[in-house]
Structures are given as C-alpha cells and as structure tokens.
Write a protein that holds these residues in place. Structure first.
Motif, PDB file in Angstrom:
ATOM      1  N   THR A  39     -45.385 -16.610  67.459  1.00 42.02           N
ATOM      2  CA  THR A  39     -44.315 -15.615  67.318  1.00 42.02           C
ATOM      3  C   THR A  39     -44.751 -14.467  66.412  1.00 42.02           C
ATOM      4  O   THR A  39     -44.528 -13.297  66.716  1.00 42.02           O
ATOM      5  CB  THR A  39     -43.040 -16.293  66.761  1.00 42.02           C
ATOM      6  N   ARG A  40     -45.374 -14.791  65.296  1.00 39.59           N
ATOM      7  CA  ARG A  40     -45.821 -13.766  64.343  1.00 39.59           C
ATOM      8  C   ARG A  40     -46.921 -12.893  64.943  1.00 39.59           C
ATOM      9  O   ARG A  40     -46.942 -11.684  64.724  1.00 39.59           O
ATOM     10  CB  ARG A  40     -46.293 -14.401  63.051  1.00 39.59           C
ATOM     11  N   ALA A  95     -48.538  -7.779  67.302  1.00 46.05           N
ATOM     12  CA  ALA A  95     -49.021  -7.011  68.456  1.00 46.05           C
ATOM     13  C   ALA A  95     -48.012  -5.926  68.829  1.00 46.05           C
ATOM     14  O   ALA A  95     -48.402  -4.805  69.170  1.00 46.05           O
ATOM     15  CB  ALA A  95     -49.266  -7.935  69.644  1.00 46.05           C
ATOM     16  N   GLY A  96     -46.743  -6.237  68.742  1.00 42.19           N
ATOM     17  CA  GLY A  96     -45.710  -5.233  69.019  1.00 42.19           C
ATOM     18  C   GLY A  96     -45.772  -4.077  68.029  1.00 42.19           C
ATOM     19  O   GLY A  96     -45.673  -2.905  68.411  1.00 42.19           O
ATOM     20  N   PHE A  97     -45.950  -4.403  66.741  1.00 42.29           N
ATOM     21  CA  PHE A  97     -46.085  -3.349  65.732  1.00 42.29           C
ATOM     22  C   PHE A  97     -47.349  -2.517  65.972  1.00 42.29           C
ATOM     23  O   PHE A  97     -47.339  -1.299  65.812  1.00 42.29           O
ATOM     24  CB  PHE A  97     -46.113  -3.931  64.317  1.00 42.29           C
ATOM     25  N   ALA A  98     -48.436  -3.182  66.364  1.00 42.95           N
ATOM     26  CA  ALA A  98     -49.687  -2.465  66.624  1.00 42.95           C
ATOM     27  C   ALA A  98     -49.536  -1.537  67.830  1.00 42.95           C
ATOM     28  O   ALA A  98     -50.047  -0.411  67.815  1.00 42.95           O
ATOM     29  CB  ALA A  98     -50.832  -3.456  66.842  1.00 42.95           C
ATOM     30  N   ALA A 109     -44.971  -2.555  58.221  1.00 45.79           N
ATOM     31  CA  ALA A 109     -44.509  -3.725  58.973  1.00 45.79           C
ATOM     32  C   ALA A 109     -45.694  -4.603  59.390  1.00 45.79           C
ATOM     33  O   ALA A 109     -45.607  -5.841  59.328  1.00 45.79           O
ATOM     34  CB  ALA A 109     -43.721  -3.284  60.199  1.00 45.79           C
ATOM     35  N   MET A 110     -46.788  -3.982  59.797  1.00 49.06           N
ATOM     36  CA  MET A 110     -47.979  -4.736  60.193  1.00 49.06           C
ATOM     37  C   MET A 110     -48.543  -5.508  59.001  1.00 49.06           C
ATOM     38  O   MET A 110     -48.939  -6.671  59.151  1.00 49.06           O
ATOM     39  CB  MET A 110     -49.038  -3.793  60.776  1.00 49.06           C
ATOM     40  N   ALA A 112     -52.809  -9.765  70.367  1.00 50.23           N
ATOM     41  CA  ALA A 112     -52.782  -9.070  69.076  1.00 50.23           C
ATOM     42  C   ALA A 112     -54.133  -8.411  68.784  1.00 50.23           C
ATOM     43  O   ALA A 112     -54.181  -7.276  68.291  1.00 50.23           O
ATOM     44  CB  ALA A 112     -52.410 -10.043  67.966  1.00 50.23           C
ATOM     45  N   GLU A 113     -55.215  -9.101  69.094  1.00 49.30           N
ATOM     46  CA  GLU A 113     -56.544  -8.524  68.868  1.00 49.30           C
ATOM     47  C   GLU A 113     -56.755  -7.281  69.725  1.00 49.30           C
ATOM     48  O   GLU A 113     -57.306  -6.286  69.257  1.00 49.30           O
ATOM     49  CB  GLU A 113     -57.635  -9.552  69.155  1.00 49.30           C
ATOM     50  N   ASP A 114     -56.337  -7.332  70.969  1.00 46.90           N
ATOM     51  CA  ASP A 114     -56.470  -6.164  71.847  1.00 46.90           C
ATOM     52  C   ASP A 114     -55.664  -4.983  71.331  1.00 46.90           C
ATOM     53  O   ASP A 114     -56.149  -3.842  71.312  1.00 46.90           O
ATOM     54  CB  ASP A 114     -56.023  -6.508  73.281  1.00 46.90           C
ATOM     55  N   ALA A 115     -54.440  -5.245  70.908  1.00 52.20           N
ATOM     56  CA  ALA A 115     -53.599  -4.169  70.364  1.00 52.20           C
ATOM     57  C   ALA A 115     -54.219  -3.591  69.103  1.00 52.20           C
ATOM     58  O   ALA A 115     -54.254  -2.367  68.908  1.00 52.20           O
ATOM     59  CB  ALA A 115     -52.192  -4.691  70.079  1.00 52.20           C
TER      60      ALA A 115
END
Length: 175
Positions: free
Chosen positions: A20-21, A26-29, A50-51, A115-118
């Motif tokens: 979830t985190r 990833a959304g923030f990125a 936020a990130m 997340a890594e891609d973002a």
C-alpha cells in the motif's frame, strides 16, 4: 502446525502495508512528474514532502518486515543469517499459508516495480531539467561577462581585439 504462527500474521500484514505504501509513493511520484512537466513548482514542493513522508513510513515497515521474517524463520527452524527469502519460508509452511505468503510477496514486488519506474521517470526528468538549467546559467554568465568586459584598447583589422590584454601580431612570433 495447527494455528497460523503469529510471526506469519505480522509478516503478511507488513507485506500488505508495504504494498500500500509503495503504491502511494508511486502515486506521489507520478504526480510529481506531472507537476515537473507542467512547470507547477509549488505543487512539486508539496509532492516532494509527501514522498519523503511515505519513504520514512516505508523504512519503518521494512524494519518490521525484517524482524517478523527473522521471527518466522526461527519458528520454522530456518537459519536466520542471512535472513531467509519469502520463498524459503513458504517452502516450510502448509500449502494454504505458503500460497498466501507467495501472493503477498508477488503483490509487493509488483508495487515496488511500479514505484521504481515512477521514481526513475521523475529522476530522469529532473536530471534533464538540471542540465538545461545549468546550460542556461552558463550562457547567462557568459553573456554577463561579455557585457561588463571593458572594450579593447586596440583595433586590429577594423575590429576590437578581445581575449588578450595587448594585441599580438602573429608574424612577430614566427621564427
């Protein structure tokens, strides 16, 4: 093993919270990337905050995941140095629990990849922006230096000399 080990319950909960985190990060990125592309600098600062908060929370959850992994390894009589992989733990568990652990691990891996891609996209864009701004600063510095340089005192071939304190004629230096 009749009852699900407490360490397994804790580990599964940690894996879900980590997933979830990572998705939230990833959304923030992604939002940060969109703000960079659009030049919304005030929003960029907020998304960086936020990130950072999300990364601190991920680090705390990761510590809990490691501790619960080690506790489960001890309960399953696996060596705890180095910490066992989730697949090693799953191999020692009954099938239903093993499937649950494998699924939680796969879901977390998928979220981490996202997340890594973002993060990589934002990082690459930020690096391009840094290079562009450094180039613009360099050009501005050169223009400023040219504009404040005193005019040359001598004229050569109808043009002022530049870059030398005293004009030097090439033929004087030839042997």
């Amino acid at each position: 093993m009749n009852a699900k080990p407490h360490a397994l319950e804790v580990l599964l909960a940690c894996l879900e919270r980590l997933r979830t985190r990572n998705l939230a990060w990833a959304g923030f990125a992604e939002s940060h990337h969109a703000d960079m592309v659009a030049g919304r600098f005030a929003n960029m600062a907020a998304s960086v905050d936020a990130m950072e908060r999300e990364l601190v929370a991920i680090a705390d959850e990761e510590d809990m995941r490691i501790r619960s992994t080690l506790e489960l390894a001890i309960e399953l009589e696996l060596p705890d140095d180095p910490p066992p992989r989730l697949t090693d733990l799953a191999d020692r568990l009954p099938a239903a629990w093993a499937d649950q652990l494998r699924a939680a691990g796969k879901n977390l891996r998928d979220a981490v990849i996202l997340a890594e891609d973002a993060g990589r996209r934002s990082s690459e864009l930020a690096l391009i922006g840094l290079k562009v701004s450094q180039g613009a600063i360099r050009l501005a510095q050169e223009a400023a230096t040219r504009s404040i340089r005193p005019p040359a005192a001598y004229v050569r071939s109808g043009q002022r000399t530049a870059g030398t304190a005293v004009p030097v004629f090439q033929r004087a230096w030839k042997a």
